[in-house]
Design an enzyme around this catalytic site. Structure first.
Site, PDB file in Angstrom:
ATOM      1  N   TYR A 120     -39.926  52.840  68.407  1.00  0.00           N
ATOM      2  CA  TYR A 120     -38.485  52.964  68.632  1.00  0.00           C
ATOM      3  C   TYR A 120     -37.724  51.989  67.753  1.00  0.00           C
ATOM      4  O   TYR A 120     -38.244  50.983  67.290  1.00  0.00           O
ATOM      5  CB  TYR A 120     -38.136  52.756  70.105  1.00  0.00           C
ATOM      6  CG  TYR A 120     -38.318  51.344  70.623  1.00  0.00           C
ATOM      7  CD1 TYR A 120     -37.232  50.486  70.787  1.00  0.00           C
ATOM      8  CD2 TYR A 120     -39.579  50.870  70.973  1.00  0.00           C
ATOM      9  CE1 TYR A 120     -37.395  49.203  71.269  1.00  0.00           C
ATOM     10  CE2 TYR A 120     -39.749  49.592  71.463  1.00  0.00           C
ATOM     11  CZ  TYR A 120     -38.656  48.761  71.611  1.00  0.00           C
ATOM     12  OH  TYR A 120     -38.829  47.479  72.094  1.00  0.00           O
ATOM     13  N   ASN A 174     -48.118  43.000  68.977  1.00  0.00           N
ATOM     14  CA  ASN A 174     -47.311  41.953  68.349  1.00  0.00           C
ATOM     15  C   ASN A 174     -48.258  40.853  67.873  1.00  0.00           C
ATOM     16  O   ASN A 174     -48.999  40.281  68.681  1.00  0.00           O
ATOM     17  CB  ASN A 174     -46.302  41.356  69.336  1.00  0.00           C
ATOM     18  CG  ASN A 174     -45.122  42.275  69.576  1.00  0.00           C
ATOM     19  OD1 ASN A 174     -44.905  43.224  68.839  1.00  0.00           O
ATOM     20  ND2 ASN A 174     -44.350  42.000  70.603  1.00  0.00           N
ATOM     21  N   TYR A 176     -48.352  37.234  66.201  1.00  0.00           N
ATOM     22  CA  TYR A 176     -47.526  36.065  65.918  1.00  0.00           C
ATOM     23  C   TYR A 176     -48.320  35.025  65.140  1.00  0.00           C
ATOM     24  O   TYR A 176     -49.479  34.745  65.455  1.00  0.00           O
ATOM     25  CB  TYR A 176     -47.053  35.403  67.217  1.00  0.00           C
ATOM     26  CG  TYR A 176     -46.193  36.252  68.107  1.00  0.00           C
ATOM     27  CD1 TYR A 176     -44.811  36.248  67.988  1.00  0.00           C
ATOM     28  CD2 TYR A 176     -46.765  37.045  69.109  1.00  0.00           C
ATOM     29  CE1 TYR A 176     -44.018  37.021  68.822  1.00  0.00           C
ATOM     30  CE2 TYR A 176     -45.983  37.813  69.940  1.00  0.00           C
ATOM     31  CZ  TYR A 176     -44.613  37.799  69.792  1.00  0.00           C
ATOM     32  OH  TYR A 176     -43.832  38.561  70.625  1.00  0.00           O
ATOM     33  N   HIS A 185     -34.671  39.429  75.355  1.00  0.00           N
ATOM     34  CA  HIS A 185     -34.380  40.859  75.428  1.00  0.00           C
ATOM     35  C   HIS A 185     -34.862  41.415  76.761  1.00  0.00           C
ATOM     36  O   HIS A 185     -35.638  40.784  77.476  1.00  0.00           O
ATOM     37  CB  HIS A 185     -35.069  41.615  74.284  1.00  0.00           C
ATOM     38  CG  HIS A 185     -36.566  41.603  74.389  1.00  0.00           C
ATOM     39  ND1 HIS A 185     -37.330  40.495  74.053  1.00  0.00           N
ATOM     40  CD2 HIS A 185     -37.453  42.543  74.825  1.00  0.00           C
ATOM     41  CE1 HIS A 185     -38.607  40.753  74.259  1.00  0.00           C
ATOM     42  NE2 HIS A 185     -38.711  41.994  74.736  1.00  0.00           N
ATOM     43  N   ASP A 187     -36.695  45.053  77.874  1.00  0.00           N
ATOM     44  CA  ASP A 187     -37.241  46.305  77.365  1.00  0.00           C
ATOM     45  C   ASP A 187     -36.328  47.444  77.793  1.00  0.00           C
ATOM     46  O   ASP A 187     -36.018  47.574  78.980  1.00  0.00           O
ATOM     47  CB  ASP A 187     -38.651  46.522  77.911  1.00  0.00           C
ATOM     48  CG  ASP A 187     -39.642  45.512  77.355  1.00  0.00           C
ATOM     49  OD1 ASP A 187     -39.246  44.355  77.142  1.00  0.00           O
ATOM     50  OD2 ASP A 187     -40.809  45.868  77.154  1.00  0.00           O
ATOM     51  N   HIS A 247     -36.463  38.166  78.737  1.00  0.00           N
ATOM     52  CA  HIS A 247     -37.665  37.374  78.488  1.00  0.00           C
ATOM     53  C   HIS A 247     -37.815  37.196  76.979  1.00  0.00           C
ATOM     54  O   HIS A 247     -37.271  37.967  76.188  1.00  0.00           O
ATOM     55  CB  HIS A 247     -38.913  38.011  79.095  1.00  0.00           C
ATOM     56  CG  HIS A 247     -39.182  39.402  78.632  1.00  0.00           C
ATOM     57  ND1 HIS A 247     -38.647  40.522  79.244  1.00  0.00           N
ATOM     58  CD2 HIS A 247     -39.938  39.882  77.595  1.00  0.00           C
ATOM     59  CE1 HIS A 247     -39.060  41.606  78.632  1.00  0.00           C
ATOM     60  NE2 HIS A 247     -39.832  41.254  77.613  1.00  0.00           N
ATOM     61  N   ARG A 258     -51.333  34.145  67.769  1.00  0.00           N
ATOM     62  CA  ARG A 258     -51.409  34.798  69.070  1.00  0.00           C
ATOM     63  C   ARG A 258     -51.042  36.260  68.904  1.00  0.00           C
ATOM     64  O   ARG A 258     -50.126  36.603  68.153  1.00  0.00           O
ATOM     65  CB  ARG A 258     -50.448  34.135  70.052  1.00  0.00           C
ATOM     66  CG  ARG A 258     -50.557  34.711  71.468  1.00  0.00           C
ATOM     67  CD  ARG A 258     -49.207  35.013  72.062  1.00  0.00           C
ATOM     68  NE  ARG A 258     -49.322  35.602  73.396  1.00  0.00           N
ATOM     69  CZ  ARG A 258     -48.334  36.189  74.031  1.00  0.00           C
ATOM     70  NH1 ARG A 258     -47.146  36.269  73.466  1.00  0.00           N
ATOM     71  NH2 ARG A 258     -48.513  36.719  75.225  1.00  0.00           N
TER      72      ARG A 258
END
Length: 358
Positions: A120, A174, A176, A185, A187, A247, A258
């Site tokens: 998205y 994700n 990192y 944000h 979801d 969060h 990570r």
């Protein structure tokens, strides 16, 4: 103090929470009882709390609401984590070699996203920005969920009763690097059903709730609640933690590499880039179709091995001093001819040019 004196948290997070208008009255304070009251803020943009005896109590109350709507489980052993981390490295290698579709990979400084099943648009990728503007990509524009995600991750969650079978149709990885982050944000409620499930890998970190980011330089306000996330831990967000408070991942909480696999289910009526918006009932009121911006430039894998011809290496530029001399000579010849033509014209016309003295 009356409940009406406190601002709803979503007013504070107006630019980030896409559900303000739909859920505006869900957690309103009621008749001075204080139930569901949010933190109290200044009207200015400095993001400071008002000095109130109740502010710490409100933060504690909100932290309890977050804590009560978060579930954490330890399901994956270190050996299982190592197997999954090898597969994540394979995803990164495939992306670097250009084996995925364009919208599968989304690169940002110190953080890469890999969309599978459903992807998205969000943030700067949209020409029209703002909460609730997120749209799913057209079907087939991101790669399918890899089989190893089903076998090694989703099946384990189903067998442990975390999610029902067939729930997940969107998986995001994700990745990192140290110092990476993702800003506060929620979801998108109009796209994803609840719960939101994530599994952490490579190292320990923390998920923070109720922070606000400021940039240049980057700064993060004090969180309402900090949730430690360990390698191999499963985090499930629902209710208040998923819907009514933001969060984020702070830069200071990513000390080593990570990765997190986020597993979600898209809603059947979630809007897509090429579909009519479910929020508009009349074609005349239908918003213009949204177009996604490319978030990164696709690299040419052969560019590093292709001989480059610099400007200074071109034939006409190999002798800059000679080129300048030729250019200067040509210019001098041009102006000399112009002067001769002017003199001939003056002589033929018989006119004299009177010079003005300054």
């Amino acid at each position: 103090m009356a409940a009406s004196g406190f601002s709803d948290l979503r007013e504070k997070l107006k630019s980030m929470t896409p559900h303000r208008d739909d859920y505006g009255n869900k957690y309103q304070a009621s008749n001075g009882s204080g139930k569901g009251r949010k933190r109290k803020y200044r009207e200015s943009d400095d993001d400071e709390y008002e000095h109130s005896d109740d502010s710490s109590d409100l933060r504690e109350q909100e932290a309890r609401m977050v804590r009560s709507s978060v579930v954490q489980l330890s399901i994956f052993t270190p050996e299982e984590c190592a197997r999954i981390e090898e597969r994540i490295d394979e995803v990164v290698a495939k992306a670097e070699s250009g084996q995925y579709r364009e919208h599968t990979v989304d690169r940002a400084p110190l953080r890469n996203k890999y969309f599978f099943g459903e992807g998205y648009t969000y943030g700067a990728q949209l020409e029209r920005r703002g909460p609730g503007q997120e749209r799913l990509y057209r079907k087939g524009e991101v790669d399918e969920i890899p089989s190893w995600v089903h076998e090694l991750v989703i099946k384990r969650l189903v067998s442990n009763g975390v999610i029902p079978e067939g729930f997940v149709n969107s998986a995001v990885i994700n990745d990192y690097q140290p110092g990476g982050c993702i800003v506060s944000h929620v979801d998108p409620l109009h796209i994803f059903a609840r719960p939101i499930v994530s599994v952490s890998f490579f190292s320990d970190s923390a998920l923070c709730f109720g922070c606000r980011f400021q940039f240049k330089p980057i700064r993060v306000s004090e969180p309402v609640f900090v949730l430690p996330v360990r390698r191999g831990s499963v985090t499930v967000l629902s209710g208040y933690a998923a819907d009514d408070i933001t969060h984020c991942i702070r830069p200071q909480d990513i000390k080593e590499r990570r990765a997190v696999i986020i597993l979600r289910k898209t809603k059947p009526d979630a809007p897509r880039l090429d579909s009519d918006s479910p929020l508009s009932s009349s074609p005349a009121l239908r918003p213009a179709p949204l177009k996604a911006k490319r978030s990164h430039r696709k690299a040419d894998p052969d560019a590093a091995h292709r001989p480059r011809v610099l400007e200074m290496d071109k034939e006409e530029n190999r002798h800059p001093s000679l080129s300048r001399h030729r250019h200067h000579s040509a210019s001098s010849e041009y102006y000399r001819r112009r002067a001769e033509d002017l003199d001939k014209h003056q002589e033929s016309s018989g006119r004299k040019v009177k010079m003005r003295r300054n």
